[in-house]
Scaffold this active site. Structure first.
Site, PDB file in Angstrom:
ATOM      1  N   GLU A  29       0.730  -1.371  -0.066  1.00 10.74           N
ATOM      2  CA  GLU A  29       0.213   0.068  -0.013  1.00 10.74           C
ATOM      3  C   GLU A  29       0.840   1.320   0.088  1.00 10.74           C
ATOM      4  OE1 GLU A  29      -1.539   1.779   3.706  1.00 10.74           O
ATOM      5  OE2 GLU A  29      -1.177  -0.061   4.638  1.00 10.74           O
ATOM      6  N   LYS A 174      -3.727  -1.669  15.210  1.00  9.89           N
ATOM      7  CA  LYS A 174      -3.228  -0.944  16.307  1.00  9.89           C
ATOM      8  C   LYS A 174      -4.114  -1.205  17.529  1.00  9.89           C
ATOM      9  CE  LYS A 174      -0.494   2.256  14.295  1.00  9.89           C
ATOM     10  NZ  LYS A 174      -0.680   2.820  12.567  1.00  9.89           N
TER      11      LYS A 174
HETATM   12  N1  PSU Z   1      -2.087   0.872   9.860  1.00 11.37           N
HETATM   13  C1  PSU Z   1      -0.992   1.391  10.189  1.00 11.37           C
HETATM   14  N2  PSU Z   1      -0.687   2.476   9.435  1.00 11.37           N
HETATM   15  C2  PSU Z   1      -1.106   2.655   8.383  1.00 11.37           C
HETATM   16  C3  PSU Z   1      -2.603   2.409   8.226  1.00 11.37           C
HETATM   17  C4  PSU Z   1      -3.185   1.510   9.314  1.00 11.37           C
HETATM   18  O1  PSU Z   1      -0.461   0.896  11.071  1.00 11.37           O
HETATM   19  O2  PSU Z   1      -0.783   3.533   7.924  1.00 11.37           O
HETATM   20  C5  PSU Z   1      -3.484   2.968   6.913  1.00 11.37           C
HETATM   21  C6  PSU Z   1      -3.639   1.822   6.206  1.00 11.37           C
HETATM   22  O3  PSU Z   1      -3.658   2.159   4.863  1.00 11.37           O
HETATM   23  C7  PSU Z   1      -4.957   1.271   6.661  1.00 11.37           C
HETATM   24  C8  PSU Z   1      -5.762   2.728   6.966  1.00 11.37           C
HETATM   25  O4  PSU Z   1      -5.649   0.866   5.490  1.00 11.37           O
HETATM   26  O5  PSU Z   1      -4.923   3.258   7.549  1.00 11.37           O
HETATM   27  C9  PSU Z   1      -6.902   2.572   7.603  1.00 11.37           C
HETATM   28  O6  PSU Z   1      -7.571   3.928   7.508  1.00 11.37           O
HETATM   29  P1  PSU Z   1      -9.213   3.899   8.182  1.00 11.37           P
HETATM   30  O7  PSU Z   1      -9.366   3.683   9.235  1.00 11.37           O
HETATM   31  O8  PSU Z   1      -9.343   5.627   7.663  1.00 11.37           O
HETATM   32  O9  PSU Z   1     -10.127   3.054   6.900  1.00 11.37           O
END
Ligand code: PSU
Ligand code: MN
Length: 317
Positions: A29, A174
């Protein structure tokens, strides 16, 4: 893939060749580079993830929206250009179409990356952690004023995983999320949660949690066979492969919980909510841990890219 998508898509030559020869490819990603990590660690970690995939004999394919095209496979220069673009969007799957049409640069989250990987026949994707169900931070006793904006926040990653037949290698999600509810959602969506060398669902910064994976594998071949069996079933979607964070940098659950609680407290005190919440909490945790959370984030993302490379090789004929 539809004709329209093929027109919008630019596959890097190396990725296209590897796919046509059935060789191992690993999707990466780009949101981790554009939004997830601060400069200069972002590009260092992004490059190290590429190197880790290659070291295992697989071809890395970082996804993005760049110059009006869906991109699968970025050069180091393109990754740097994306990360530095002042108007780069954080793209979930639903943002790809609009970003493309508007010609906006877009960094792909897990949801957009699994969608693009599945469309191009890439079965393995390595990242740090997936998004999930957020904890509700604001008190909801009386819903009025600012508190009325406190609503459940569920990442598009979860539904996307249920739709795309892609194995996402991560260190779980997380601890600042509501992890029990995140796991319940994955169950409801039919996404198997497979531990590689662990029974416990890893919580990103810590290998300790009171949650379990559905199945444990200690052998790469057995893990690959489980994925192949899953994908042999009708309408099978993705799977979450859990890799515990590197032992030398991982924290205790207690230490992480204290960091999260402090950061959430500071966020409430500062009136932070919505999309600004996660970046605020992560920055607070980084500062309070003297950058240990940052070093750990980089190290686990690189380790997951390496495991994704091994898995892709093991899955390739
Ligand atoms: N977890 C991490 N680092 C990140 C992300 C998640 O440890 O950068 C990013 C990933 O791209 C994940 C996104 O898909 O955050 C999720 O965001 P949201 O909760 O807005 O869907
Ligand atoms: Mn969200």
């Amino acid at each position: 893939m539809g004709e329209r998508m093929a027109e919008n898509l630019l596959l890097a030559a190396e990725v296209a060749t590897a796919l046509s020869e059935n060789r191992a490819v690993v999707a990466l990603e780009s949101s981790i580079v554009a939004q997830g990590l601060p400069s200069p660690d972002n590009l260092i970690v992004g490059q190290a993830m590429h190197d880790a995939v290659r070291a295992e004999g697989a071809v890395p394919a970082m996804t993005a929206v760049l110059d009006g095209r869906l991109r699968i496979g970025l050069t180091a220069d393109e990754m740097a250009r994306l990360a530095a673009a002042p108007d780069v969007r954080k793209c979930g799957g639903r943002d790809l179409g609009p970003a493309l049409a508007l010609g906006l640069p877009g960094a792909t989250t897990v949801s957009a990356t699994v969608q693009l990987a599945a469309a191009t026949g890439i079965a393995v994707f390595g990242t740090g952690g997936i998004g999930g169900v957020h904890r509700i931070v604001q008190p909801l006793g009386v819903i009025e004023g600012d508190a009325a904006t406190a609503r459940i926040d569920i990442s598009a990653d979860l539904l996307a995983l249920s739709r795309a037949p892609v194995a996402v290698v991560s260190s779980g999600a997380k601890s600042l999320l509501d992890l029990p509810t995140t796991l319940e959602s994955l169950e409801a969506l039919g996404v198997p949660v497979l531990g590689y060398g662990c029974d416990v669902f890893p919580a990103f910064y810590t290998a300790e949690s009171d949650l379990s994976v559905s199945y444990r594998f200690d052998d790469l071949g057995a893990l690959a066979r489980a994925l192949q069996s899953h994908w042999s079933l009708p309408n099978a979607g993705g799977a979450l492969v859990c890799n515990p964070p590197p032992r030398d940098l991982a924290m205790t659950a207690e230490a992480v919980e204290a960091l999260v609680r402090d950061a959430n407290g500071a966020a409430v005190a500062a009136g932070i909510s919505g999309a600004a919440l996660t970046p605020f909490v992560l920055a607070h945790m980084r500062q309070a841990s003297q950058d240990q959370t940052l070093r750990l984030n980089g190290a686990l993302a690189i380790a997951n890219a390496a495991l994704a490379g091994q898995l892709a090789v093991s899955l390739s004929p």
